[in-house]
Design an enzyme around this catalytic site. Structure first.
Site, PDB file in Angstrom:
ATOM      1  N   ASP A 149       7.150  37.998 -51.026  1.00 23.74           N
ATOM      2  CA  ASP A 149       8.080  39.014 -50.308  1.00 23.74           C
ATOM      3  C   ASP A 149       9.217  39.329 -51.432  1.00 23.74           C
ATOM      4  OD1 ASP A 149       9.462  40.926 -48.434  1.00 23.74           O
ATOM      5  OD2 ASP A 149      10.782  39.327 -48.142  1.00 23.74           O
ATOM      6  N   TYR A 189       6.547  32.799 -42.312  1.00 20.35           N
ATOM      7  CA  TYR A 189       6.580  33.946 -41.386  1.00 20.35           C
ATOM      8  C   TYR A 189       5.941  33.545 -40.012  1.00 20.35           C
ATOM      9  CZ  TYR A 189       8.296  37.457 -44.775  1.00 20.35           C
ATOM     10  OH  TYR A 189       9.023  38.309 -45.544  1.00 20.35           O
ATOM     11  N   LYS A 234       6.946  25.910 -55.188  1.00 21.03           N
ATOM     12  CA  LYS A 234       8.018  25.214 -55.277  1.00 21.03           C
ATOM     13  C   LYS A 234       7.427  23.567 -55.197  1.00 21.03           C
ATOM     14  CE  LYS A 234      12.644  24.654 -55.996  1.00 21.03           C
ATOM     15  NZ  LYS A 234      13.270  24.745 -57.056  1.00 21.03           N
ATOM     16  N   ASP A 266      11.748  29.597 -58.910  1.00 21.44           N
ATOM     17  CA  ASP A 266      13.023  29.871 -59.367  1.00 21.44           C
ATOM     18  C   ASP A 266      12.883  30.248 -60.751  1.00 21.44           C
ATOM     19  OD1 ASP A 266      12.282  27.217 -59.894  1.00 21.44           O
ATOM     20  OD2 ASP A 266      14.571  26.542 -59.663  1.00 21.44           O
ATOM     21  N   ASP A 325       9.837  42.505 -54.564  1.00 18.54           N
ATOM     22  CA  ASP A 325      11.034  43.275 -54.529  1.00 18.54           C
ATOM     23  C   ASP A 325      11.796  43.134 -55.892  1.00 18.54           C
ATOM     24  OD1 ASP A 325      10.811  44.084 -51.921  1.00 18.54           O
ATOM     25  OD2 ASP A 325      12.749  44.131 -51.557  1.00 18.54           O
TER      26      ASP A 325
HETATM   27  C1  IPM Z   1       7.521  43.894 -46.863  1.00 16.56           C
HETATM   28  C2  IPM Z   1       8.912  43.784 -45.608  1.00 16.56           C
HETATM   29  C3  IPM Z   1       8.464  43.223 -44.460  1.00 16.56           C
HETATM   30  C4  IPM Z   1       8.102  41.638 -45.064  1.00 16.56           C
HETATM   31  C5  IPM Z   1       9.381  43.261 -43.197  1.00 16.56           C
HETATM   32  C6  IPM Z   1       9.501  44.433 -43.081  1.00 16.56           C
HETATM   33  C7  IPM Z   1       8.787  42.435 -42.023  1.00 16.56           C
HETATM   34  O1  IPM Z   1       9.993  43.346 -46.273  1.00 16.56           O
HETATM   35  O2  IPM Z   1       6.627  44.200 -46.425  1.00 16.56           O
HETATM   36  O3  IPM Z   1       7.969  43.134 -48.043  1.00 16.56           O
HETATM   37  O4  IPM Z   1       8.845  40.633 -45.017  1.00 16.56           O
HETATM   38  O5  IPM Z   1       6.932  41.294 -45.205  1.00 16.56           O
HETATM   39 MN    MN Z   2       9.688  42.932 -48.303  1.00 20.13          MN
END
Ligand code: IPM
Ligand code: MN
Length: 362
Positions: free
Chosen positions: A246, A140, A190, A222, A250
């Site tokens: 990240d 990032y 990884k 993975d 999710d």
């Molecule tokens: C998160 C989001 C952010 C990230 C984006 C919006 C920059 O996806 O907080 O998980 O990738 O960190």
């Molecule tokens: Mn995210």
């Protein structure tokens, strides 16, 4: 006692869910402590008004606050802006300026929401994972980054890089939080391919020596992705770098049933930053349909991590659980015919009501 909270509602559903989180914060603070809030622009709306996704005044006020509560940033209308103007750039810039490097993302499979998850109940049972996502390093922020070449000869590049101190400091956070939980850390990398991950693993092994009471295991990202949906209850604390965290956090939303449920807290810097994990959800923005529970649970984390208000944080979390048990659901969580569909504001109202009940019994 007065706490100063900088509130950054942001874009899309950010303002509507943040409004509910603030109402809940005020309700829980009644008679115990004072909350002073200041709303500030960030993201796409800040760009539209001020030509930058992070106006200097926003940053300045955040740095003068005790904690920062953020809604969400982004939207399709901003996607083609150059990087310096993108809402996400504003978010990354405020993360960097506040300095929090450890992003705590709990993902808990509540029994009452089991039918919202695509996973079978027996797989979900007992899943309670805390991600410790490194937030200020890796791909990032790594340099160099950019584009090169022209036309079909173009390339885009980023750099995944971690230094020893960057890994050390986030690893300490993971081991420390594991002490208050089930005392297990899974470090995800990884290392079979990436030098960056090999260094990550070496440093984590070194730091672990200071925590002999904590069990450390390593897992490749993975296979971790698969294990999260095949044996989620086998995890306690998952320590990982920025991009892996990240993606995996999710994925872990599948455990709770909806991305709208997940809170986060970013700690370790000058000022802690609190944001729900869900994005700006432009498709439902402004309709009053968004699930505010992720933002409300984020407010609980704020009370816990910035103000050591454990009782009030727990009261909010219990109120959320009670409301869900009563069978009301926002659209993202609605499955059965016997559940009642409600909107953002009503969900906030019911949490506040449940808080009263919780407070009275406490
Ligand atoms: C998160 C989001 C952010 C990230 C984006 C919006 C920059 O996806 O907080 O998980 O990738 O960190
Ligand atoms: Mn995210």
């Amino acid at each position: 006692m007065t706490y100063k909270i900088a509130v950054l509602p942001g874009d899309g559903i950010g303002p509507e869910v943040t409004r509910e989180a603030l109402r809940v914060l005020r309700a829980v603070s009644q008679g115990k402590f004072d909350i002073q809030t200041e709303e500030l622009p960030i993201g796409g709306n800040a760009y539209e008004q001020f030509g930058t996704p992070l106006p200097p005044a926003t940053l300045e006020r955040c740095l003068a606050s005790d904690a920062v509560l953020l809604g969400a940033v982004g939207g399709p209308q901003f996607d083609s802006l150059p990087r310096e103007h993108k809402p996400e750039t504003g978010l990354l810039a405020i993360r960097e300026a506040l300095g929090g490097f450890a992003n705590l993302r709990p993902a808990i499979a509540y029994d009452v929401l089991a039918d919202c998850s695509p996973l079978r109940p027996e797989v979900l049972k007992g899943a309670d994972v805390l991600f410790v996502r490194e937030l200020l390093g890796g791909v990032y922020f790594g340099k160099p980054r950019g584009f090169a070449g022209e036309g079909s000869g173009r390339s885009g590049f980023n750099n995944m890089v971690y230094s020893v101190p960057e890994v050390e400091r986030v690893a300490h956070v993971a081991f420390q939080v594991a002490r208050g939980r089930r005392k297990k850390v899974t470090s995800v990398d990884k290392a079979n391919v990436l030098e960056c991950s090999q260094l990550w693993r070496q440093v984590v092994v070194e730091v672990a020596k200071q925590y002999p009471d904590i069990t450390l295991e390593h897992q490749l990202v993975d296979s971790c992705a698969m294990r999260l949906v095949t044996a989620p209850a086998s995890f306690d604390v998952v320590l990982t770098e920025n991009l892996f965290g990240d993606i995996l956090s999710d994925e872990a939303a599948a455990l709770t049933g909806s991305l709208g449920m997940l809170p986060s807290a970013t700690v370790g810097g000058r000022i802690n930053l609190y944001e729900p994990i869900h994005g700006s959800a432009p498709d439902i923005a402004g309709k009053g349909q968004a699930n505010p529970l992720g933002a409300i649970a984020t407010a609980a984390m704020l009370l816990r991590h910035s103000f050591s208000r454990e009782d009030e944080a727990c009261a909010i979390e219990q109120a959320i659980a009670r409301v869900l048990e009563s069978g009301v659901r926002t659209a993202d969580l609605k499955r059965g015919a016997n559940e009642r569909l409600i909107g953002t504001e009503e969900m906030g109202n019911l949490v506040i009501e449940a808080l009263g009940a919780t407070g009275a019994s406490a």
